[in-house]
Scaffold this motif. Structure first.
Motif, PDB file in Angstrom:
ATOM      1  N   ARG A  58       0.841  -1.207   0.000  1.00 18.44           N
ATOM      2  CA  ARG A  58       0.000   0.000   0.000  1.00 18.44           C
ATOM      3  C   ARG A  58       0.873   1.253   0.000  1.00 18.44           C
ATOM      4  NH1 ARG A  58      -5.268  -1.318  -1.086  1.00 18.44           N
ATOM      5  NH2 ARG A  58      -5.780  -3.229  -0.023  1.00 18.44           N
ATOM      6  N   LEU A  59       0.283   2.370  -0.329  1.00 19.75           N
ATOM      7  CA  LEU A  59       1.001   3.640  -0.355  1.00 19.75           C
ATOM      8  C   LEU A  59       1.664   3.977   0.974  1.00 19.75           C
ATOM      9  CD1 LEU A  59      -1.614   5.704  -2.375  1.00 19.75           C
ATOM     10  CD2 LEU A  59       0.752   5.308  -3.071  1.00 19.75           C
ATOM     11  N   ASP A  60       1.039   3.572   2.084  1.00 26.67           N
ATOM     12  CA  ASP A  60       1.571   3.928   3.403  1.00 26.67           C
ATOM     13  C   ASP A  60       2.429   2.832   4.035  1.00 26.67           C
ATOM     14  OD1 ASP A  60      -0.467   2.163   3.888  1.00 26.67           O
ATOM     15  OD2 ASP A  60      -1.414   3.350   5.455  1.00 26.67           O
ATOM     16  N   THR A  61       2.834   1.828   3.256  1.00 28.60           N
ATOM     17  CA  THR A  61       3.706   0.775   3.779  1.00 28.60           C
ATOM     18  C   THR A  61       5.095   1.348   4.025  1.00 28.60           C
ATOM     19  OG1 THR A  61       2.483  -0.897   2.522  1.00 28.60           O
ATOM     20  CG2 THR A  61       4.650  -1.534   3.362  1.00 28.60           C
ATOM     21  N   ASP A  62       5.642   1.076   5.211  1.00 24.95           N
ATOM     22  CA  ASP A  62       6.970   1.568   5.571  1.00 24.95           C
ATOM     23  C   ASP A  62       8.033   0.898   4.711  1.00 24.95           C
ATOM     24  OD1 ASP A  62       9.552   1.427   7.472  1.00 24.95           O
ATOM     25  OD2 ASP A  62       8.308   3.175   7.971  1.00 24.95           O
ATOM     26  N   ILE A  63       9.071   1.639   4.347  1.00 24.58           N
ATOM     27  CA  ILE A  63      10.084   1.077   3.449  1.00 24.58           C
ATOM     28  C   ILE A  63      10.878  -0.059   4.089  1.00 24.58           C
ATOM     29  CG2 ILE A  63      10.252   3.151   2.037  1.00 24.58           C
ATOM     30  CD1 ILE A  63      12.950   3.735   3.380  1.00 24.58           C
ATOM     31  N   THR A  64      10.970  -0.087   5.407  1.00 21.39           N
ATOM     32  CA  THR A  64      11.663  -1.215   6.036  1.00 21.39           C
ATOM     33  C   THR A  64      10.882  -2.510   5.822  1.00 21.39           C
ATOM     34  OG1 THR A  64      10.658  -0.696   8.170  1.00 21.39           O
ATOM     35  CG2 THR A  64      12.870   0.159   7.779  1.00 21.39           C
ATOM     36  N   GLU A  65       9.560  -2.423   5.847  1.00 24.70           N
ATOM     37  CA  GLU A  65       8.716  -3.589   5.572  1.00 24.70           C
ATOM     38  C   GLU A  65       8.864  -4.009   4.104  1.00 24.70           C
ATOM     39  OE1 GLU A  65       5.854  -6.671   5.619  1.00 24.70           O
ATOM     40  OE2 GLU A  65       7.126  -5.769   7.151  1.00 24.70           O
ATOM     41  N   ILE A  66       8.924  -3.036   3.202  1.00 26.70           N
ATOM     42  CA  ILE A  66       9.091  -3.342   1.776  1.00 26.70           C
ATOM     43  C   ILE A  66      10.432  -4.047   1.561  1.00 26.70           C
ATOM     44  CG2 ILE A  66       9.319  -2.361  -0.537  1.00 26.70           C
ATOM     45  CD1 ILE A  66       7.486  -0.046   0.466  1.00 26.70           C
ATOM     46  N   ALA A  67      11.489  -3.519   2.168  1.00 25.78           N
ATOM     47  CA  ALA A  67      12.821  -4.123   2.024  1.00 25.78           C
ATOM     48  C   ALA A  67      12.823  -5.550   2.575  1.00 25.78           C
ATOM     49  CB  ALA A  67      13.860  -3.271   2.738  1.00 25.78           C
ATOM     50  N   ARG A  68      12.199  -5.748   3.728  1.00 29.91           N
ATOM     51  CA  ARG A  68      12.133  -7.079   4.333  1.00 29.91           C
ATOM     52  C   ARG A  68      11.439  -8.059   3.383  1.00 29.91           C
ATOM     53  NH1 ARG A  68       8.846 -10.265   6.393  1.00 29.91           N
ATOM     54  NH2 ARG A  68       7.052  -8.890   6.450  1.00 29.91           N
ATOM     55  N   ARG A  69      10.327  -7.641   2.815  1.00 26.27           N
ATOM     56  CA  ARG A  69       9.585  -8.527   1.901  1.00 26.27           C
ATOM     57  C   ARG A  69      10.357  -8.789   0.612  1.00 26.27           C
ATOM     58  NH1 ARG A  69       3.531  -6.184   1.994  1.00 26.27           N
ATOM     59  NH2 ARG A  69       3.264  -7.710   0.335  1.00 26.27           N
ATOM     60  N   MET A  70      10.999  -7.758   0.087  1.00 18.30           N
ATOM     61  CA  MET A  70      11.751  -7.944  -1.150  1.00 18.30           C
ATOM     62  C   MET A  70      12.937  -8.878  -0.931  1.00 18.30           C
ATOM     63  SD  MET A  70      11.572  -4.154  -2.860  1.00 18.30           S
ATOM     64  CE  MET A  70      12.387  -4.568  -4.383  1.00 18.30           C
ATOM     65  N   LEU A  71      13.654  -8.692   0.155  1.00 17.72           N
ATOM     66  CA  LEU A  71      14.800  -9.547   0.435  1.00 17.72           C
ATOM     67  C   LEU A  71      14.373 -10.971   0.758  1.00 17.72           C
ATOM     68  CD1 LEU A  71      16.969  -7.075   2.506  1.00 17.72           C
ATOM     69  CD2 LEU A  71      17.459  -7.950   0.219  1.00 17.72           C
ATOM     70  N   GLY A  72      13.333 -11.108   1.568  1.00 22.20           N
ATOM     71  CA  GLY A  72      12.861 -12.431   1.961  1.00 22.20           C
ATOM     72  C   GLY A  72      12.338 -13.243   0.798  1.00 22.20           C
TER      73      GLY A  72
END
Length: 193
Positions: free
Chosen positions: A79-93
């Motif tokens: 979502r637009l308001d998703t924190d970038i640390t969460e995005i990085a975690r998901r992308m790396l995982g």
């Protein structure tokens, strides 16, 4: 920082009936890792990735086949308001190179790539320094004529200037760099390393 702050837009996208060949052309021409596949309402249906293209290319899939037959589904989105640390975690995982960003209605709003995640790690002053240093190196004929420092967008350039016209040119070059607030010139010789 949120997805809305770093996402790329507009997004290169395809529809489910787009031929695979056309999607591959878009991937390569735009140098992106994935294309969101959207329906008529711009809702994300899936993602056509470089891996999907390679898998199809080596398994003998017809280049005129629709993207829907080879896309990755369901599409993982944020979502637009998703924190970038969460995005990085998901992308790396999940070993993803990009993730589509959707609004509250599920409509494609942007895309976040690994490169987008790296941009906040580079300070604005570092970016200004790098761009300005390259400009001055080109202008100076690849001779170390000036030393550049940047603090809070304020640029200081020290070195020897041929005349007032060159001082004006160097100042004007510095002001072309995005983020430069002001420029100060000094006559000190640049430090040699």
């Amino acid at each position: 920082m949120k997805a809305r702050d770093i996402m790329t837009r507009p997004v290169v996208r395809v529809g489910p009936t787009t031929p695979v060949r056309e999607a591959i052309v878009l991937l390569t021409e735009h140098r992106v890792a994935a294309l969101p596949v959207v329906g008529e309402d711009d809702a994300v249906l899936g993602v056509f990735t470089e891996a999907d293209a390679l898998r199809g290319g080596f398994t003998g899939a017809a280049p005129e086949a629709p993207v829907a037959t080879m896309m990755t589904t369901p599409a993982e989105t944020v979502r637009l308001d998703t924190d970038i640390t969460e995005i990085a975690r998901r992308m790396l995982g999940d070993r993803r190179r990009s993730i589509p960003v959707v609004d509250d209605d599920g409509v494609l709003a942007g895309i976040v790539s690994r490169r987008d995640l790296l941009c906040p790690l580079v300070r604005r002053d570092d970016s200004i320094f790098s761009h300005l240093n390259a400009l001055l190196t080109d202008y100076g004929g690849h001779r170390d004529r000036w030393a550049v420092s940047v603090t809070g967008g304020m640029v200081t350039i020290r070195g020897t200037f041929t005349d007032e016209a060159e001082r004006r040119v160097v100042t004007a070059l510095a002001k072309t760099v995005h983020g430069v607030i002001d420029v100060e010139l000094g006559e000190e010789a640049p430090a040699r390393t």
